[in-house]
Design an enzyme around this catalytic site. Structure first.
Site, PDB file in Angstrom:
ATOM      1  N   LYS A 141      77.496  96.682  83.821  1.00  0.00           N
ATOM      2  CA  LYS A 141      77.583  97.146  85.218  1.00  0.00           C
ATOM      3  C   LYS A 141      76.901  98.518  85.370  1.00  0.00           C
ATOM      4  CE  LYS A 141      81.642  94.294  85.869  1.00  0.00           C
ATOM      5  NZ  LYS A 141      82.900  94.059  86.540  1.00  0.00           N
ATOM      6  N   GLY A 188      88.466  92.915  86.415  1.00  0.00           N
ATOM      7  CA  GLY A 188      88.772  94.340  86.364  1.00  0.00           C
ATOM      8  C   GLY A 188      90.209  94.683  86.708  1.00  0.00           C
ATOM      9  N   HIS A 199      77.289  87.583  91.038  1.00  0.00           N
ATOM     10  CA  HIS A 199      78.531  88.213  90.573  1.00  0.00           C
ATOM     11  C   HIS A 199      79.409  88.527  91.782  1.00  0.00           C
ATOM     12  CE1 HIS A 199      81.276  91.181  88.929  1.00  0.00           C
ATOM     13  NE2 HIS A 199      81.021  90.646  87.749  1.00  0.00           N
ATOM     14  N   SER A 208      88.906  90.197  83.007  1.00  0.00           N
ATOM     15  CA  SER A 208      89.897  90.903  82.179  1.00  0.00           C
ATOM     16  C   SER A 208      89.992  90.374  80.741  1.00  0.00           C
ATOM     17  CB  SER A 208      91.272  90.895  82.850  1.00  0.00           C
ATOM     18  OG  SER A 208      91.214  91.680  84.037  1.00  0.00           O
ATOM     19  N   GLU A 211      84.696  83.101  87.010  1.00  0.00           N
ATOM     20  CA  GLU A 211      85.363  84.399  87.063  1.00  0.00           C
ATOM     21  C   GLU A 211      86.251  84.457  88.305  1.00  0.00           C
ATOM     22  OE1 GLU A 211      83.047  87.620  84.806  1.00  0.00           O
ATOM     23  OE2 GLU A 211      82.146  87.463  86.770  1.00  0.00           O
ATOM     24  N   GLU A 271      81.012  91.020  92.603  1.00  0.00           N
ATOM     25  CA  GLU A 271      80.767  92.355  93.199  1.00  0.00           C
ATOM     26  C   GLU A 271      79.539  92.321  94.101  1.00  0.00           C
ATOM     27  OE1 GLU A 271      80.851  94.459  89.480  1.00  0.00           O
ATOM     28  OE2 GLU A 271      82.991  94.018  89.326  1.00  0.00           O
TER      29      GLU A 271
HETATM   30  P1  PGA Z   1      86.056  92.547  83.612  1.00  0.00           P
HETATM   31  O1  PGA Z   1      84.783  92.113  84.448  1.00  0.00           O
HETATM   32  O2  PGA Z   1      85.868  91.991  82.210  1.00  0.00           O
HETATM   33  O3  PGA Z   1      86.045  94.049  83.635  1.00  0.00           O
HETATM   34  O4  PGA Z   1      87.248  91.961  84.267  1.00  0.00           O
HETATM   35  C1  PGA Z   1      84.227  90.851  84.291  1.00  0.00           C
HETATM   36  C2  PGA Z   1      82.990  90.767  85.127  1.00  0.00           C
HETATM   37  O5  PGA Z   1      82.904  91.447  86.144  1.00  0.00           O
HETATM   38  O6  PGA Z   1      82.061  90.012  84.792  1.00  0.00           O
END
Ligand code: PGA
Length: 258
Positions: free
Chosen positions: A9, A172, A94, A212, A166, A96
């Site tokens: 990221k 996160g 993703h 996570s 995901e 995000e």
């Molecule tokens: P994370 O993120 O492992 O921090 O939960 C996963 C991702 O965003 O691909």
């Protein structure tokens, strides 16, 4: 085979990315069986990380790409630029990007098409939000995203696609999905993909879990047959955690007879 993808990221600059890449290479030493490994540093660090992982089996991934091929798109990075930098994989859609940068299924679809036509392996991210999960609509939600991402797509036999399941509520948050629920969703995704991409062979795609994942739970996901690998965010920039994840993958592979 198992595939581990580290999505760094916007957490590390060039110097830290190179140090992390070197640390990862050291962590891989001494294992008999290694997972496929992809590291996704920020765009600005790709060139230096490429040098750090040259002649290793670590592949280079980008975190995003432009949907357009070329032109007046200030700030965008094209598939051709990525290929020129030695990138082989690219994260697409993703959560995000979808949530914070307004990417729609249509954008994701254009990016997947762009990636494949440049010879890149897209890592297509899908996953339901908390409301869909609560209301028992997770499969429907994910199926909709897959349909959108793969619309009008025709794969050639040299193409490879990684899917990352995901769940948004797990990213996160420290609240990972259970390996059993993730496995069930992976099986569903695996059954849908050939419907959406007629002719795709089972060895042309894989389904990773993300959300996570850390050193303490990686093994429990990786030992599931339905889990072809992991997409790791936060724990991938902590070398000790990422090392544990890689060790878990090696252990699972070494315990297998095939
Ligand atoms: P994370 O993120 O492992 O921090 O939960 C996963 C991702 O965003 O691909």
């Amino acid at each position: 085979m198992k595939t581990i993808v580290g999505n760094w990221k916007m957490n590390v600059g060039t110097r830290e990315s190179v140090a992390l890449a070197r640390g990862v290479l050291l962590a891989l030493r001494g294992h008999k069986r290694l997972p496929d490994l992809v590291v996704c540093p920020p765009f600005v660090a790709l060139g230096e990380v490429r040098k750090a992982v040259a002649r290793s089996h670590v592949a280079l991934g980008a975190q995003d790409l432009a949907a357009e091929e070329q032109g007046a798109f200030t700030g965008e990075v094209s598939s051709r630029m990525l290929v020129e930098l030695g990138v082989s994989h690219v994260v697409v859609g993703h959560s995000e990007r979808r949530r914070l940068f307004c990417e729609t299924d249509e954008t994701v679809n254009r990016k997947v098409i762009r990636a494949l036509s440049a010879g890149l392996t897209p890592i297509v991210c899908v996953g339901e939000d908390a409301a869909a999960r609560r209301e028992g609509r997770a499969r429907e939600f994910v199926a909709g995203q897959l349909r959108g991402a793969l619309r009008d797509l025709r794969t050639r036999h040299k193409d490879r696609v990684l899917f990352a399941y995901e769940p948004v509520w797990a990213i996160g948050t420290g609240e990972a999905d259970s390996p059993a629920d993730a496995s069930a969703m992976h099986a569903w995704i695996r059954s849908l993909v050939p419907e959406l991409l007629p002719g795709i062979k089972s060895d042309q795609f894989a389904v990773l879990y993300g959300g996570s994942v850390d050193g303490s739970n990686a093994y429990s996901f990786l030992r599931e047959d339905e889990v072809d690998g992991l997409l790791v965010g936060g724990a991938s920039v902590k070398l000790s955690e990422f090392t544990k994840i890689l060790e878990s993958a090696s252990e699972v592979l070494e315990n297998r007879t095939e």
